[in-house]
Design a protein around this motif. Structure first.
Motif, PDB file in Angstrom:
ATOM      1  N   LEU A  48      -6.585  -4.442  -1.246  1.00 17.92           N
ATOM      2  CA  LEU A  48      -6.393  -3.047  -0.853  1.00 17.92           C
ATOM      3  C   LEU A  48      -7.674  -2.288  -0.527  1.00 17.92           C
ATOM      4  O   LEU A  48      -7.625  -1.075  -0.292  1.00 17.92           O
ATOM      5  CB  LEU A  48      -5.636  -2.306  -1.965  1.00 17.92           C
ATOM      6  CG  LEU A  48      -4.230  -2.845  -2.272  1.00 17.92           C
ATOM      7  CD1 LEU A  48      -3.596  -2.059  -3.412  1.00 17.92           C
ATOM      8  CD2 LEU A  48      -3.342  -2.783  -1.031  1.00 17.92           C
ATOM      9  N   PHE A  52      -5.136   0.420   5.865  1.00 13.13           N
ATOM     10  CA  PHE A  52      -4.003  -0.224   6.522  1.00 13.13           C
ATOM     11  C   PHE A  52      -4.085   0.003   8.028  1.00 13.13           C
ATOM     12  O   PHE A  52      -4.513   1.064   8.492  1.00 13.13           O
ATOM     13  CB  PHE A  52      -2.689   0.345   5.994  1.00 13.13           C
ATOM     14  CG  PHE A  52      -2.419   0.028   4.548  1.00 13.13           C
ATOM     15  CD1 PHE A  52      -2.348  -1.281   4.111  1.00 13.13           C
ATOM     16  CD2 PHE A  52      -2.232   1.049   3.625  1.00 13.13           C
ATOM     17  CE1 PHE A  52      -2.096  -1.581   2.782  1.00 13.13           C
ATOM     18  CE2 PHE A  52      -1.974   0.765   2.292  1.00 13.13           C
ATOM     19  CZ  PHE A  52      -1.909  -0.552   1.862  1.00 13.13           C
ATOM     20  N   VAL A  58       0.927  -2.655   5.972  1.00 14.96           N
ATOM     21  CA  VAL A  58       1.294  -1.938   4.743  1.00 14.96           C
ATOM     22  C   VAL A  58       2.259  -2.782   3.917  1.00 14.96           C
ATOM     23  O   VAL A  58       2.051  -3.009   2.715  1.00 14.96           O
ATOM     24  CB  VAL A  58       1.940  -0.573   5.074  1.00 14.96           C
ATOM     25  CG1 VAL A  58       2.558   0.042   3.817  1.00 14.96           C
ATOM     26  CG2 VAL A  58       0.914   0.375   5.673  1.00 14.96           C
ATOM     27  N   ARG A  61       0.607  -6.267   2.532  1.00 12.71           N
ATOM     28  CA  ARG A  61      -0.404  -6.159   1.477  1.00 12.71           C
ATOM     29  C   ARG A  61       0.133  -5.481   0.219  1.00 12.71           C
ATOM     30  O   ARG A  61      -0.241  -5.852  -0.901  1.00 12.71           O
ATOM     31  CB  ARG A  61      -1.638  -5.433   2.007  1.00 12.71           C
ATOM     32  CG  ARG A  61      -2.479  -6.318   2.919  1.00 12.71           C
ATOM     33  CD  ARG A  61      -3.904  -5.820   2.991  1.00 12.71           C
ATOM     34  NE  ARG A  61      -4.066  -4.802   4.017  1.00 12.71           N
ATOM     35  CZ  ARG A  61      -4.991  -3.853   3.989  1.00 12.71           C
ATOM     36  NH1 ARG A  61      -5.800  -3.749   2.948  1.00 12.71           N
ATOM     37  NH2 ARG A  61      -5.096  -2.987   4.980  1.00 12.71           N
ATOM     38  N   LEU A  62       1.024  -4.505   0.378  1.00  8.25           N
ATOM     39  CA  LEU A  62       1.629  -3.917  -0.812  1.00  8.25           C
ATOM     40  C   LEU A  62       2.543  -4.922  -1.510  1.00  8.25           C
ATOM     41  O   LEU A  62       2.625  -4.947  -2.741  1.00  8.25           O
ATOM     42  CB  LEU A  62       2.412  -2.653  -0.449  1.00  8.25           C
ATOM     43  CG  LEU A  62       1.589  -1.427  -0.055  1.00  8.25           C
ATOM     44  CD1 LEU A  62       2.503  -0.223   0.160  1.00  8.25           C
ATOM     45  CD2 LEU A  62       0.522  -1.096  -1.093  1.00  8.25           C
ATOM     46  N   ALA A  65       0.298  -7.101  -3.510  1.00  8.84           N
ATOM     47  CA  ALA A  65      -0.196  -6.379  -4.686  1.00  8.84           C
ATOM     48  C   ALA A  65       0.891  -6.255  -5.744  1.00  8.84           C
ATOM     49  O   ALA A  65       0.636  -6.410  -6.947  1.00  8.84           O
ATOM     50  CB  ALA A  65      -0.702  -4.998  -4.277  1.00  8.84           C
ATOM     51  N   ALA A 113       0.989   5.564   3.041  1.00  8.29           N
ATOM     52  CA  ALA A 113       0.534   4.423   2.251  1.00  8.29           C
ATOM     53  C   ALA A 113      -0.964   4.485   1.983  1.00  8.29           C
ATOM     54  O   ALA A 113      -1.438   4.024   0.933  1.00  8.29           O
ATOM     55  CB  ALA A 113       0.889   3.122   2.965  1.00  8.29           C
ATOM     56  N   GLU A 114      -1.715   5.050   2.917  1.00  4.97           N
ATOM     57  CA  GLU A 114      -3.162   5.166   2.726  1.00  4.97           C
ATOM     58  C   GLU A 114      -3.497   5.992   1.486  1.00  4.97           C
ATOM     59  O   GLU A 114      -4.451   5.693   0.766  1.00  4.97           O
ATOM     60  CB  GLU A 114      -3.809   5.798   3.959  1.00  4.97           C
ATOM     61  CG  GLU A 114      -4.233   4.806   5.008  1.00  4.97           C
ATOM     62  CD  GLU A 114      -5.352   3.907   4.509  1.00  4.97           C
ATOM     63  OE1 GLU A 114      -6.494   4.363   4.372  1.00  4.97           O
ATOM     64  OE2 GLU A 114      -5.069   2.727   4.223  1.00  4.97           O
ATOM     65  N   TYR A 116      -1.716   6.233  -1.242  1.00  4.34           N
ATOM     66  CA  TYR A 116      -1.493   5.378  -2.414  1.00  4.34           C
ATOM     67  C   TYR A 116      -2.609   4.345  -2.547  1.00  4.34           C
ATOM     68  O   TYR A 116      -3.147   4.126  -3.643  1.00  4.34           O
ATOM     69  CB  TYR A 116      -0.141   4.666  -2.322  1.00  4.34           C
ATOM     70  CG  TYR A 116       0.007   3.622  -3.404  1.00  4.34           C
ATOM     71  CD1 TYR A 116       0.320   3.990  -4.708  1.00  4.34           C
ATOM     72  CD2 TYR A 116      -0.235   2.275  -3.127  1.00  4.34           C
ATOM     73  CE1 TYR A 116       0.405   3.038  -5.717  1.00  4.34           C
ATOM     74  CE2 TYR A 116      -0.148   1.325  -4.130  1.00  4.34           C
ATOM     75  CZ  TYR A 116       0.174   1.707  -5.418  1.00  4.34           C
ATOM     76  OH  TYR A 116       0.242   0.766  -6.413  1.00  4.34           O
ATOM     77  N   ARG A 117      -2.947   3.691  -1.438  1.00  3.31           N
ATOM     78  CA  ARG A 117      -3.993   2.659  -1.474  1.00  3.31           C
ATOM     79  C   ARG A 117      -5.296   3.224  -2.026  1.00  3.31           C
ATOM     80  O   ARG A 117      -5.926   2.629  -2.921  1.00  3.31           O
ATOM     81  CB  ARG A 117      -4.225   2.105  -0.060  1.00  3.31           C
ATOM     82  CG  ARG A 117      -5.248   0.974   0.010  1.00  3.31           C
ATOM     83  CD  ARG A 117      -5.685   0.688   1.447  1.00  3.31           C
ATOM     84  NE  ARG A 117      -6.430   1.790   2.031  1.00  3.31           N
ATOM     85  CZ  ARG A 117      -7.715   2.049   1.779  1.00  3.31           C
ATOM     86  NH1 ARG A 117      -8.404   1.286   0.941  1.00  3.31           N
ATOM     87  NH2 ARG A 117      -8.315   3.073   2.359  1.00  3.31           N
ATOM     88  N   LYS A 118      -5.694   4.372  -1.519  1.00  2.00           N
ATOM     89  CA  LYS A 118      -6.942   4.984  -1.967  1.00  2.00           C
ATOM     90  C   LYS A 118      -6.881   5.342  -3.450  1.00  2.00           C
ATOM     91  O   LYS A 118      -7.866   5.185  -4.184  1.00  2.00           O
ATOM     92  CB  LYS A 118      -7.242   6.230  -1.140  1.00  2.00           C
ATOM     93  CG  LYS A 118      -7.616   5.936   0.307  1.00  2.00           C
ATOM     94  CD  LYS A 118      -7.810   7.236   1.081  1.00  2.00           C
ATOM     95  CE  LYS A 118      -8.155   6.973   2.538  1.00  2.00           C
ATOM     96  NZ  LYS A 118      -8.289   8.242   3.312  1.00  2.00           N
ATOM     97  N   VAL A 121      -7.108   2.003  -5.630  1.00  2.00           N
ATOM     98  CA  VAL A 121      -8.457   1.438  -5.583  1.00  2.00           C
ATOM     99  C   VAL A 121      -9.435   2.329  -6.344  1.00  2.00           C
ATOM    100  O   VAL A 121     -10.288   1.839  -7.099  1.00  2.00           O
ATOM    101  CB  VAL A 121      -8.906   1.235  -4.122  1.00  2.00           C
ATOM    102  CG1 VAL A 121     -10.394   0.894  -4.055  1.00  2.00           C
ATOM    103  CG2 VAL A 121      -8.085   0.130  -3.461  1.00  2.00           C
TER     104      VAL A 121
END
Length: 309
Positions: A48, A52, A58, A61-62, A65, A113-114, A116-118, A121
């Motif tokens: 991540l 994305f 999205v 990779r999710l 994860a 989704a970005e 959430y990803r940020k 991480v």
């Protein structure tokens, strides 16, 4: 009265928001949360760390994860289980011409989704993260929450804190374009609401099978807590804030404070359902004795190719 934003969607009232503000600050005094991992999980970071690039990216990779965290018994996987299923269903809707503006929905899904990803991480790296996400991740890692709380904490953080900001990233448009985008926005969020219902139904079946009569009371109280902001009204709340950001950019600081404070207050409320601690302990014992995460994953992914209604 709440704020109505189309199709009968009603946002939280001023009283609801004030209650969330109170919970936001009093919550610090009564909730013990786990901190970030001592060392970032290299697999999570590898999956991540990069932004994305598409809806497929999205989803893929999710999904990876979610499988990784679930395999480790990491309860942060609970929200991801729901989120991956939402992504799959919205992708099916895009391919099935469910949306009026599929190109905008693609950008919307990636931007959402970005956030959430940020957040994940940043938490792994012990960097600054929105308080609602710190509560959600910390509570799940703390090992004292129930699965339904893990799911609702993630949904709350992502919708109430992140969604308005994601909508601002992709633009809500003006005039008729705004009306069309609002309709597509509601369709996306109905998917997440339907999946939250699947989570609750699945867990109710697990608890009922164990003969715990108080389970319905717990789930009802958590649902009541969720309506504080609420998960039922968060769609309107997010859209209202996104429109404010678009039309009144000078209010950006206020909007960001508003979503941050309300989402954090709701998170603390979800951690205090007001149910007897013995019942909570019995529910936790049931979850530990049953393959709940696997059952939940099976339930929400049962029909991933079904587009939004």
């Amino acid at each position: 009265m709440g704020t109505t934003t189309g199709e009968g969607e009603t946002g939280p009232s001023l009283v609801d928001e004030l209650r969330a503000v109170v919970d936001r600050y009093l919550g610090r005094l009564r909730v013990d949360l786990a901190g970030p991992p001592a060392r970032p999980d290299p697999d999570v970071i590898a999956l991540l760390a990069d932004p994305f690039s598409s809806v497929d990216d999205v989803h893929d990779r999710l999904s990876a994860a979610e499988s990784h965290l679930r395999g480790r018994g990491d309860r942060r996987a609970v929200f991801l289980t729901v989120y991956v299923a939402m992504t799959a269903r919205v992708r099916a809707g895009i391919e099935g011409e469910t949306f009026d503006d599929p190109a905008w929905v693609r950008r919307y899904l990636v931007a959402f989704a970005e956030h959430y990803r940020k957040a994940l991480v940043a938490f792994e790296r012990d960097e600054r993260v929105a308080p609602a996400w710190r509560v959600a991740f910390g509570a799940s890692l703390g090992g004292e929450t129930l699965v339904i709380q893990d799911a609702l904490l993630g949904i709350n953080a992502h919708i109430v804190n992140d969604l308005a900001l994601a909508l601002d990233d992709v633009g809500v448009g003006t005039g008729e374009e705004r009306d069309r985008r609002h309709a597509d926005h509601l369709a996306v969020n109905r998917v997440l609401k339907s999946l939250a219902d699947v989570v609750q139904t699945t867990l109710a079946e697990v608890y009922d099978a164990a003969g715990l009569e108080e389970a319905d009371e717990l789930l009802g109280r958590l649902d009541e807590r969720a309506t504080l902001v609420g998960l039922r009204t968060a769609r309107a709340f997010a859209w209202e804030n996104a429109v404010t950001l678009a039309d009144w950019p000078r209010l950006s600081s206020f909007v960001r404070w508003r979503v941050r404070t309300v989402s954090t207050g709701a998170a603390y409320a979800l951690l205090a359902p007001g149910l007897d601690q013995q019942v909570m302990a019995e529910l936790a014992d049931i979850e530990h004795g049953e393959p709940v995460l696997a059952a939940l994953s099976d339930a929400v992914h049962r029909d991933d190719t079904r587009p939004p209604a």
